[in-house]
Design a protein around this motif. Structure first.
Motif, PDB file in Angstrom:
ATOM      1  N   LEU A 273      19.159 -42.556  22.481  1.00  0.00           N
ATOM      2  CA  LEU A 273      20.197 -42.372  23.485  1.00  0.00           C
ATOM      3  C   LEU A 273      21.206 -41.285  23.099  1.00  0.00           C
ATOM      4  O   LEU A 273      21.999 -40.875  23.949  1.00  0.00           O
ATOM      5  N   LEU A 274      21.202 -40.833  21.852  1.00  0.00           N
ATOM      6  CA  LEU A 274      22.144 -39.813  21.393  1.00  0.00           C
ATOM      7  C   LEU A 274      21.418 -38.516  21.061  1.00  0.00           C
ATOM      8  O   LEU A 274      20.224 -38.515  20.726  1.00  0.00           O
ATOM      9  N   ASN A 275      22.168 -37.394  21.135  1.00  0.00           N
ATOM     10  CA  ASN A 275      21.606 -36.107  20.760  1.00  0.00           C
ATOM     11  C   ASN A 275      21.230 -36.087  19.285  1.00  0.00           C
ATOM     12  O   ASN A 275      21.894 -36.696  18.442  1.00  0.00           O
ATOM     13  N   VAL A 276      20.170 -35.350  18.969  1.00  0.00           N
ATOM     14  CA  VAL A 276      19.796 -35.113  17.574  1.00  0.00           C
ATOM     15  C   VAL A 276      20.590 -33.935  17.014  1.00  0.00           C
ATOM     16  O   VAL A 276      21.042 -33.962  15.866  1.00  0.00           O
ATOM     17  N   LEU A 277      20.786 -32.892  17.822  1.00  0.00           N
ATOM     18  CA  LEU A 277      21.486 -31.685  17.383  1.00  0.00           C
ATOM     19  C   LEU A 277      22.959 -31.728  17.789  1.00  0.00           C
ATOM     20  O   LEU A 277      23.302 -32.200  18.875  1.00  0.00           O
ATOM     21  N   LYS A 278      23.809 -31.226  16.917  1.00  0.00           N
ATOM     22  CA  LYS A 278      25.228 -31.131  17.233  1.00  0.00           C
ATOM     23  C   LYS A 278      25.466 -30.032  18.264  1.00  0.00           C
ATOM     24  O   LYS A 278      24.772 -29.011  18.280  1.00  0.00           O
ATOM     25  N   ASN A 279      26.470 -30.234  19.099  1.00  0.00           N
ATOM     26  CA  ASN A 279      26.842 -29.243  20.113  1.00  0.00           C
ATOM     27  C   ASN A 279      27.456 -28.034  19.428  1.00  0.00           C
ATOM     28  O   ASN A 279      28.486 -28.144  18.759  1.00  0.00           O
ATOM     29  N   PRO A 280      26.845 -26.838  19.560  1.00  0.00           N
ATOM     30  CA  PRO A 280      27.396 -25.652  18.899  1.00  0.00           C
ATOM     31  C   PRO A 280      28.678 -25.141  19.551  1.00  0.00           C
ATOM     32  O   PRO A 280      29.415 -24.354  18.956  1.00  0.00           O
ATOM     33  N   GLY A 281      28.966 -25.594  20.779  1.00  0.00           N
ATOM     34  CA  GLY A 281      30.169 -25.153  21.466  1.00  0.00           C
ATOM     35  C   GLY A 281      30.927 -26.297  22.063  1.00  0.00           C
ATOM     36  O   GLY A 281      31.049 -26.396  23.300  1.00  0.00           O
ATOM     37  N   PRO A 282      31.460 -27.214  21.255  1.00  0.00           N
ATOM     38  CA  PRO A 282      32.189 -28.359  21.806  1.00  0.00           C
ATOM     39  C   PRO A 282      33.480 -27.921  22.481  1.00  0.00           C
ATOM     40  O   PRO A 282      34.066 -26.902  22.137  1.00  0.00           O
ATOM     41  N   GLY A 283      33.920 -28.714  23.434  1.00  0.00           N
ATOM     42  CA  GLY A 283      35.159 -28.400  24.131  1.00  0.00           C
ATOM     43  C   GLY A 283      34.987 -27.551  25.360  1.00  0.00           C
ATOM     44  O   GLY A 283      35.972 -27.223  26.027  1.00  0.00           O
ATOM     45  N   THR A 284      33.764 -27.179  25.707  1.00  0.00           N
ATOM     46  CA  THR A 284      33.537 -26.350  26.888  1.00  0.00           C
ATOM     47  C   THR A 284      33.515 -27.176  28.170  1.00  0.00           C
ATOM     48  O   THR A 284      33.600 -26.622  29.267  1.00  0.00           O
ATOM     49  N   GLY A 285      33.347 -28.506  28.017  1.00  0.00           N
ATOM     50  CA  GLY A 285      33.311 -29.368  29.197  1.00  0.00           C
ATOM     51  C   GLY A 285      31.938 -29.542  29.792  1.00  0.00           C
ATOM     52  O   GLY A 285      31.757 -30.359  30.686  1.00  0.00           O
TER      53      GLY A 285
END
Length: 211
Positions: free
Chosen positions: A177-189
């Motif tokens: 249910l969760l992403n494997v990879l971290k978001n490279p651009g968090p905060g973009t919405g």
């Protein structure tokens, strides 16, 4: 003769009903996951299957028609030949490119469901934390891996009574249910798709009665 046979059958029915009325105890789990990443090529995740070994401890409480199981597991596969050795089949890579995935994680699982005799269909949650992981990404790529994972298991187990409790086996399909990879651009919405993990779990369990 007929009276003796009737008494024997009544005794068997009473014994089976008492065994099925309640099964509670602590147990050990020996299991393996067949892991893969759906659409792994789109996320630059490895595309082959790999297996991980699992050793767990759990508490099981089943009544006549329903019950639950709560456990703690350690998941392991050596990815660099520096730690504990891998067991054949249950800890290995099945790719053709020489990939070598490694993982060490701890997890808690909760499964609940109805009961039909010795068969227990189950659904629940598995929440875990990866202390170490290698080889998830294809060669030459560098992106953060999310340490936490949350799985939704569907499956069933069969538990047969013994003199000390029960022995059984189970099979489950687990959906990440969760992403494997971290978001490279968090905060973009925007909603980020970092890939998901799925695996098929096979387990052997030994349960000891509390009393």
């Amino acid at each position: 003769m007929k009276k003796s046979l009737s008494a024997f059958l009544l005794g068997c029915l009473f014994l089976s009903s008492s065994l099925l009325s309640a099964q509670s105890g602590f147990g050990l789990r020996f299991a393996s996951n067949i892991n893969y990443f759906p659409r792994g090529d789109e996320h630059q995740l490895v595309e082959h299957f790999y297996t991980t070994g699992i050793l767990g401890f759990f508490f099981s409480n089943y009544k006549e028609r329903h019950g639950f199981e709560l456990g703690l597991n350690v998941v392991y596969k050596n990815g660099d030949d520096k730690g504990l050795p891998n067991f054949p089949v249950v800890m290995r890579d099945f790719g053709l490119g020489g990939e070598n995935v490694g993982i060490t994680s701890a997890e808690m699982d909760l499964k609940v469901g109805p009961r039909f005799g010795f068969v227990n269909p189950k659904i629940g949650y598995v929440i875990g934390y990866r202390f170490q992981q290698t080889g998830f990404l294809k060669d030459g790529l560098d992106q953060g891996i999310v340490n936490w994972y949350l799985m939704l298991p569907f499956g069933a187990s069969v538990n047969l009574p013994t003199n000390y409790g029960s022995v059984g086996f189970g099979a489950y399909y687990n959906v990440g249910l969760l992403n494997v990879l971290k978001n490279p651009g968090p905060g973009t919405g925007s909603i980020y798709d970092g890939g998901r993990q799925r695996y098929i779990n096979f387990e052997i369990v030994v349960t000891m009665d509390r009393f």
